[in-house]
Design an enzyme around this catalytic site. Sequence first.
Site, PDB file in Angstrom:
ATOM      1  N   ARG A  58       0.858  -1.180   0.000  1.00 36.92           N
ATOM      2  CA  ARG A  58       0.000   0.000   0.000  1.00 36.92           C
ATOM      3  C   ARG A  58       0.896   1.232   0.000  1.00 36.92           C
ATOM      4  O   ARG A  58       1.305   1.716   1.039  1.00 36.92           O
ATOM      5  CB  ARG A  58      -0.933  -0.037   1.215  1.00 36.92           C
ATOM      6  N   HIS A  93      -9.877   1.152   0.531  1.00 33.51           N
ATOM      7  CA  HIS A  93      -9.994   1.077  -0.928  1.00 33.51           C
ATOM      8  C   HIS A  93     -11.469   0.953  -1.338  1.00 33.51           C
ATOM      9  O   HIS A  93     -12.185   0.107  -0.816  1.00 33.51           O
ATOM     10  CB  HIS A  93      -9.252  -0.144  -1.467  1.00 33.51           C
ATOM     11  N   ASN A 132      -9.063   6.519  -5.170  1.00 32.71           N
ATOM     12  CA  ASN A 132      -9.735   5.248  -4.895  1.00 32.71           C
ATOM     13  C   ASN A 132      -9.838   4.965  -3.394  1.00 32.71           C
ATOM     14  O   ASN A 132     -10.257   3.896  -2.993  1.00 32.71           O
ATOM     15  CB  ASN A 132      -8.990   4.099  -5.592  1.00 32.71           C
ATOM     16  N   ASN A 188     -14.225  -1.241   7.806  1.00 29.79           N
ATOM     17  CA  ASN A 188     -13.265  -1.637   6.775  1.00 29.79           C
ATOM     18  C   ASN A 188     -12.700  -3.028   7.010  1.00 29.79           C
ATOM     19  O   ASN A 188     -12.534  -3.815   6.072  1.00 29.79           O
ATOM     20  CB  ASN A 188     -12.132  -0.609   6.728  1.00 29.79           C
ATOM     21  N   GLU A 193     -16.315  -8.142   0.529  1.00 26.12           N
ATOM     22  CA  GLU A 193     -15.371  -8.180  -0.590  1.00 26.12           C
ATOM     23  C   GLU A 193     -14.745  -9.564  -0.735  1.00 26.12           C
ATOM     24  O   GLU A 193     -14.510 -10.038  -1.857  1.00 26.12           O
ATOM     25  CB  GLU A 193     -14.307  -7.113  -0.387  1.00 26.12           C
TER      26      GLU A 193
END
Length: 254
Positions: free
Chosen positions: A71, A103, A124, A133, A141
């Site tokens: 990252r 992200h 983004n 998150n 996700e």
Amino acid sequence: MKLKVLCFTAASLWSSFSLAANCVYNCPTGISGQTIERSIYTLNNNSSTKFANWVAYHVTPATINGPSRSRNWRSDPSISSSATLEPSDYQDAHATIGTDRGHQVPLASFSNTSDWAMLNYLSNITPQASNLNQGPWARLESAVRSYVSTGQDVYVVSGPLYEWYFASLPQADESHTIPSGYFKVVITDVNGWVEASAFIMEQDTSRSSSYCSFEVTVDEVESRSGLNIMPSLESYKEGAVEGQLGGLSSPLGC
């Protein structure tokens, strides 16, 4: 002269293909902003909030399951400095307001691509509450990638909501608006047979929450975000796809 015309046409065709490859039934409409298309995602940046109005991406078995990626945060080189944030704006954010650099297009969904580093552009990224998150948002996700690993590619449209004040970045030196929550719409299109599941999660969602409990209709996402998620979807499909719950609930583990 003929060669120049042919080259311009080819470039235009490739640009259109790239945009279409990231969006299904065209990219979202309804909110103005700067649209940027890249090989692995398309986003629409908001110069007022300093974050993307929406991102659209196409996850396939070939894009996932790559090596762990770093990252390395950078401002987006395609966006004016006055319309996006820079890495220093996030200083002390986690300690002060409890957020991560989240992200919108997940890094893990494109870890097996050569352009993965573009996901670390701050266009983004949003300040996303750590509990969200790293909790239900991350699990949703992961569920998308698990579904894709069965051989089914999916289209995703994700973005922020601004329905109540959450916080401000303590060290940011320019105006911005942190989202109060987020939406994610997961879509499949198999030979014209379209199915979708949509989710909305607030910034104050607990880490232990199940993402399944936040499923909503695509219609609700559109009503609350001001977007038309699939603007070219045929009208006779809209009710069945956008007005119904549970289109992809089972494949996503709900």
